[in-house]
Design a protein around this motif. Structure first.
Motif, PDB file in Angstrom:
ATOM      1  N   UNK A   1      -6.933  -0.011  -6.984  1.00 16.88           N
ATOM      2  CA  UNK A   1      -7.422  -1.111  -6.140  1.00 16.88           C
ATOM      3  C   UNK A   1      -7.304  -0.805  -4.654  1.00 16.88           C
ATOM      4  N   UNK A   2      -6.578   0.268  -4.314  1.00 14.75           N
ATOM      5  CA  UNK A   2      -6.377   0.625  -2.906  1.00 14.75           C
ATOM      6  C   UNK A   2      -7.341   1.716  -2.433  1.00 14.75           C
ATOM      7  N   UNK A   3      -8.124   2.254  -3.355  1.00 11.02           N
ATOM      8  CA  UNK A   3      -9.028   3.376  -3.038  1.00 11.02           C
ATOM      9  C   UNK A   3     -10.463   2.901  -3.194  1.00 11.02           C
TER      10      UNK A   3
ATOM     11  N   UNK B   1      -9.371   4.175   2.234  1.00 13.98           N
ATOM     12  CA  UNK B   1      -8.298   3.196   2.042  1.00 13.98           C
ATOM     13  C   UNK B   1      -8.604   1.847   2.694  1.00 13.98           C
ATOM     14  N   UNK B   2      -9.824   1.690   3.183  1.00 15.42           N
ATOM     15  CA  UNK B   2     -10.273   0.423   3.764  1.00 15.42           C
ATOM     16  C   UNK B   2     -11.400  -0.140   2.906  1.00 15.42           C
ATOM     17  N   UNK B   3     -11.218  -1.343   2.442  1.00 13.91           N
ATOM     18  CA  UNK B   3     -12.226  -1.944   1.556  1.00 13.91           C
ATOM     19  C   UNK B   3     -13.469  -2.392   2.313  1.00 13.91           C
TER      20      UNK B   3
ATOM     21  N   UNK C   1       0.834  -1.208   0.000  1.00 19.39           N
ATOM     22  CA  UNK C   1       0.000   0.000   0.000  1.00 19.39           C
ATOM     23  C   UNK C   1       0.864   1.253   0.000  1.00 19.39           C
ATOM     24  N   UNK C   2       1.823   1.334   0.918  1.00 20.89           N
ATOM     25  CA  UNK C   2       2.626   2.548   1.047  1.00 20.89           C
ATOM     26  C   UNK C   2       3.427   2.827  -0.221  1.00 20.89           C
ATOM     27  N   UNK C   3       3.860   1.767  -0.937  1.00 16.86           N
ATOM     28  CA  UNK C   3       4.610   1.947  -2.180  1.00 16.86           C
ATOM     29  C   UNK C   3       3.778   2.713  -3.199  1.00 16.86           C
ATOM     30  N   UNK C   4       2.528   2.296  -3.389  1.00 19.00           N
ATOM     31  CA  UNK C   4       1.665   2.961  -4.365  1.00 19.00           C
ATOM     32  C   UNK C   4       1.203   4.326  -3.862  1.00 19.00           C
ATOM     33  N   UNK C   5       0.895   4.392  -2.575  1.00 16.99           N
ATOM     34  CA  UNK C   5       0.436   5.654  -1.982  1.00 16.99           C
ATOM     35  C   UNK C   5       1.506   6.733  -2.123  1.00 16.99           C
TER      36      UNK C   5
END
Length: 248
Positions: free
Chosen positions: A207-209, A152-154, A24-28
């Protein structure tokens, strides 16, 4: 009862409750860099009072929450989820000097920045997957906040259920500066998000949003609702376009 951090693994003044997962942090962080929104230590210290990006809209919502918190009956422990660079956690710790404030995130770089900048005896920064700390956080917190983080929580329902198990008897969950959508708006919102991240060059962030239906908070109390204010518009004043929800 305050949480005991004496036996928890610590690196760069960040406490690690669960193993690190950098996806997550990589893409964020890639998105933030593309947007030119990686803030310096000097800028973070001033938050939310900086004149760039969305921050002008978050000043009032921060002031409202801190005023609310200052009138509470001395909460013992506060958990701020998605704390990022720690500015909001620090604001809370500053007005609740005798109480424990924990900022939690899964972004190591921002957590290390938070721990470097904000050093208070009653403030700790924690790396943890919120779904993997049930035993440690059970019935520990009087206040839990999600400030600009719910997207950021599915699994919204699963998250809230988990957080409720972390609350003390009269505890509260606050959702601040976070978007919710009417049913008919969600599909178009998803397409806008996909287009935005793809054009930005980080399509993996799509996919993270997550776009949550406003019906999910129908049982929450609403402490603030954005209303268009012609006077504010004339004077150039800004306020959060998102409602403030609380679950008791």
């Amino acid at each position: 009862m305050k949480l005991d951090f004496s036996r928890i693994t610590q690196q760069q003044n960040v406490y690690y409750l669960t193993p690190e997962n950098a996806d997550f942090s990589k893409y964020y962080l890639a998105v933030r860099e593309k947007e030119n929104r990686i803030l310096t230590d000097v800028e973070v210290r001033k938050l939310p009072n900086i004149d760039r990006d969305e921050w002008a809209y978050r000043v009032k919502s921060t002031e409202r929450f801190l005023a609310y918190l200052s009138k509470k009956n001395d909460p013992t422990a506060i958990l701020t989820i998605g704390c990022g660079n720690g500015w909001f956690s620090n604001k809370i710790a500053a007005i609740l000097e005798k109480n424990q404030v924990i900022g939690l995130d899964v972004n190591r770089e921002e957590l290390e920045q938070a721990a470097r900048i904000f050093r208070k005896k009653n403030l700790k920064f924690v790396y943890a997957d919120i779904f993997e700390v049930s035993d440690y956080f059970q019935k520990k917190f009087d206040i839990i906040t999600l400030n600009g983080a719910i997207q950021y929580f599915e699994d919204f329902k699963g998250l809230i259920s988990q957080l409720q198990s972390f609350l003390t008897e009269n505890g509260e969950i606050h959702i601040i500066d976070s978007p919710f959508y009417a049913s008919e708006e969600i599909l178009a919102a998803k397409e806008r998000t996909k287009t935005y991240y793809t054009e930005l060059g980080v399509p993996e962030m799509t996919a993270q949003y997550h776009h949550h239906n406003e019906q999910l908070v129908q049982n929450f109390d609403v402490l603030y609702t954005y209303k268009r204010n012609i006077i504010y518009k004339i004077l150039g004043k800004k306020d959060s376009p998102f409602s403030w929800y609380v679950l008791h």
